[in-house]
Design an enzyme around this catalytic site. Structure first.
Site, PDB file in Angstrom:
ATOM      1  N   ASP A 134      -4.274   6.998   4.557  1.00 24.10           N
ATOM      2  CA  ASP A 134      -4.841   7.352   3.266  1.00 24.10           C
ATOM      3  C   ASP A 134      -6.347   7.196   3.125  1.00 24.10           C
ATOM      4  O   ASP A 134      -7.006   8.010   2.507  1.00 24.10           O
ATOM      5  CB  ASP A 134      -4.197   6.489   2.173  1.00 24.10           C
ATOM      6  CG  ASP A 134      -2.697   6.512   2.231  1.00 24.10           C
ATOM      7  OD1 ASP A 134      -2.148   7.116   3.149  1.00 24.10           O
ATOM      8  OD2 ASP A 134      -2.074   5.920   1.358  1.00 24.10           O
ATOM      9  N   TYR A 139       3.879  -0.309  -9.953  1.00 23.58           N
ATOM     10  CA  TYR A 139       3.246   0.532  -8.954  1.00 23.58           C
ATOM     11  C   TYR A 139       2.519   1.674  -9.646  1.00 23.58           C
ATOM     12  O   TYR A 139       3.018   2.243 -10.627  1.00 23.58           O
ATOM     13  CB  TYR A 139       4.278   1.103  -7.968  1.00 23.58           C
ATOM     14  CG  TYR A 139       3.609   1.868  -6.849  1.00 23.58           C
ATOM     15  CD1 TYR A 139       3.096   1.196  -5.743  1.00 23.58           C
ATOM     16  CD2 TYR A 139       3.425   3.239  -6.941  1.00 23.58           C
ATOM     17  CE1 TYR A 139       2.426   1.887  -4.746  1.00 23.58           C
ATOM     18  CE2 TYR A 139       2.759   3.936  -5.950  1.00 23.58           C
ATOM     19  CZ  TYR A 139       2.258   3.248  -4.861  1.00 23.58           C
ATOM     20  OH  TYR A 139       1.584   3.926  -3.887  1.00 23.58           O
ATOM     21  N   GLU A 185       2.056  -5.462   7.973  1.00 23.37           N
ATOM     22  CA  GLU A 185       1.836  -4.045   7.688  1.00 23.37           C
ATOM     23  C   GLU A 185       0.826  -3.457   8.686  1.00 23.37           C
ATOM     24  O   GLU A 185       1.024  -2.377   9.229  1.00 23.37           O
ATOM     25  CB  GLU A 185       1.326  -3.916   6.261  1.00 23.37           C
ATOM     26  CG  GLU A 185       1.059  -2.509   5.799  1.00 23.37           C
ATOM     27  CD  GLU A 185       0.533  -2.463   4.374  1.00 23.37           C
ATOM     28  OE1 GLU A 185       0.313  -1.349   3.874  1.00 23.37           O
ATOM     29  OE2 GLU A 185       0.330  -3.537   3.754  1.00 23.37           O
TER      30      GLU A 185
END
Length: 578
Positions: free
Chosen positions: A218, A127, A488
């Site tokens: 975001d 990540y 998601e």
């Protein structure tokens, strides 16, 4: 896995009702007792939506917290964990408490709750930005970053007090026996204090986000203008691990990502001190969740023996500030405010943005009409300018019980209007204006529909008496969660799955929707009965108070009915997530 927090699912497909260790086993059932925690063992058929949602949360459990998804998001995320706890409370209140305790165990000394708590067993290259980028224990030392756990240095929306209160309600006996709220309250109070004091960068009482990842949405077009002032980091200075798990066409561009990295780097190199960066935005959803959680903190204070009235009053002052600074009556919704826009720190007011002359023209006209009044000096001040982009964030203040009735009604009309088409051609409310210049039904936060924002809208609609619309949205959410594999996010028109599948907050909020409507409707019937006795109340106030078991607040001196103080009834991923 610790058996005291395990979610029990029979392989045979036959199940028994959930219960606590103190209650007798149902006749003919297999007795399962786990130290006072509820055990997930309901009388539901194998393959049911309820059971499949529980399995998602079981599969994403690490032993102390729940990852959003093992591939794309292999650590603990802040507002994810709050939403996850809200769903977990229906399965295991003990595990829901543990979820929040793990997160708040990584809180910084200045009060901030970091947006990522890193799992040391996950490889660094799994990540980005990884722990070695954030350097929390060194770069964050002055701000009180913990030394025993690695975190990011930015934050996410403050859903946590709301989640803690709802988790307590799921099993008050367990909560009290573990002193859950008395341990959480000081940490939650410090978190709110940090936001209200250290993050009031515009001076108007609202909290600012200093990075797009903090607001949670975001890649929203709301950030395009303020981000344009930021010089992006060189592409070769970082490697995007997110593209290993998703299509580049659906993710933020390299240019945007370079700007995200630059902002985070500068914030880190400045010791995570607030107010020195190039990006500061007051967001309506972030602040609405702060207000809802402030109401929840008041309820927690009352549970612990304090009055809670000061927190209720603060929440109402914040609601007034939200309306004053971010509400645009001509457009019928709330907008983000660029604190550094239009004040000499990098740009003009946004009224003349040429990217969408029709939209900005309407906003510009409203802005010009204000120049002759009290808003003129504010518009030219350091407090910046509203950003003319319609985001679902601008609808989410609907979760606030003290929102003026006319504004709540206008938000409902805007949600169903041409920009969002909720209840029309859009299955779920899109994250961004369907008619906007940057709309893309699949690109991260630039158009797809997300379960957490729609869950909030469903609760907001129900809170303000729009039960028919709320029930339609609830049905659409459950159907989409089912057909998308707990995705998601989804295409707002078709419900096509996007991003990660088996996503934790989608599963958790599905569970909450499956459990909550009956109680909410019962409370509303009680609300209508109360109104028949001429008690003055905003829609949903009394419903919340009855659901919480909170007595109404009345003025004994004047004998005048007083609007009950309350909070959002059932509470609230943070996108690219940093």
């Amino acid at each position: 896995m610790d058996s005291t927090t395990q979610l029990t699912i029979h392989r045979t497909g036959t199940t028994t009702p959930a219960r606590t260790s103190g209650s007798p086993a149902p006749p003919g059932s297999h007795e399962i007792t786990h130290s006072g925690a509820y055990v997930y063992d309901p009388d539901r058929p194998a393959g049911s939506l309820h059971l499949r949602a529980a399995r998602v949360l079981e599969g994403n459990w690490t032993g102390t917290s729940t990852v959003p998804s093992h591939g794309l998001y292999p650590h603990q995320w802040s507002w994810d964990s709050a939403f996850i706890a809200i769903g977990l409370r229906h399965l295991s209140p003990l595990r829901a408490q543990t979820e929040l305790e793990t997160l708040l165990g990584a809180q910084w000394g200045d009060g901030r709750i970091p947006h990522i708590v890193f799992n040391p067993s996950v490889p660094l290259d799994a990540y980005f930005p990884s722990p070695d980028f954030w350097r929390s224990s060194t770069a964050g030392r002055a701000a009180g970053a913990p030394r025993t756990v690695q975190t990011s240095g930015i934050v996410q929306p403050p859903v946590h007090a709301l989640a803690a209160w709802l988790v307590h309600q799921a099993d008050p006996g367990l909560s009290r026996s573990r002193s859950f709220l008395s341990r959480m309250y000081p940490r939650l109070a410090a978190w709110h204090r940090y936001l209200l004091h250290r993050r009031d960068l515009g001076g108007g009482g609202l909290a600012s986000v200093v990075h797009p990842w903090e607001q949670g949405m975001d890649n929203s077009p709301c950030w395009d203008a303020p981000l344009s002032r930021v010089t992006p980091a060189a592409p070769r200075s970082f490697r995007r691990a997110d593209l290993d798990h998703g299509s580049a066409e659906d993710r933020p561009t390299d240019l945007d990502y370079g700007r995200y990295v630059r902002l985070a780097t500068d914030y880190r190199d400045g010791g995570y001190a607030d107010g020195a960066g190039e990006f500061a935005v007051e967001d309506p959803a972030f602040n609405a969740l702060l207000i809802a959680s402030e109401h929840a903190l008041a309820a927690i204070a009352q549970e612990l023996g304090a009055a809670g009235t000061a927190r209720h009053a603060r929440a109402e002052r914040l609601t007034a500030a939200l309306v004053e600074r971010l509400w645009d009556p001509a457009e019928g919704m709330f907008f983000c405010r660029d604190v550094y826009g239009g004040d000499g720190r990098g740009g003009e007011a946004y009224g003349g943005d040429a990217r969408d002359e029709g939209e900005s023209g309407a906003l510009g006209s409203e802005r010009r009409s204000r120049q002759s009044g009290a808003h003129a000096s504010e518009q030219r001040s350091r407090a910046g300018a509203l950003i003319p982009e319609r985001s679902v964030a601008g609808l989410l203040p609907l979760i606030l019980p003290a929102l003026p009735r006319d504004i709540a009604a206008t938000l409902v009309r805007t949600a169903g209007g041409p920009h969002f088409r909720l209840g029309g051609v859009a299955r779920l409310a899109p994250s961004y204006d369907l008619t906007g210049h940057a709309f893309d039904p699949h690109r991260y936060w630039r158009g797809p529909a997300w379960f957490n924002t729609n869950w909030l809208l469903e609760r907001g609609l129900r809170l303000h008496g729009e039960h028919g619309r709320a029930e339609e949205l609830r049905a659409a959410l459950l159907e989409t969660a089912d057909t998308s594999g707990f995705a998601e996010y989804v295409d707002p028109y078709t419900g096509e799955a996007c991003g990660a599948l088996g996503f934790s907050w989608t599963a958790a909020l599905t569970l909450d929707l499956l459990h909550e409507p009956a109680r909410a409707d019962q409370a509303d019937r009680a609300d209508r009965a109360d109104q028949s006795t001429h008690v003055v109340s905003h829609p949903g106030h009394r419903a919340f108070d009855k659901a919480q078991g909170t007595p109404p607040h009345t003025s004994h001196a004047s004998h005048t009915p007083h609007t009950p103080h309350s909070s959002f009834e059932t509470g609230a991923k943070g996108g690219d997530r940093g």
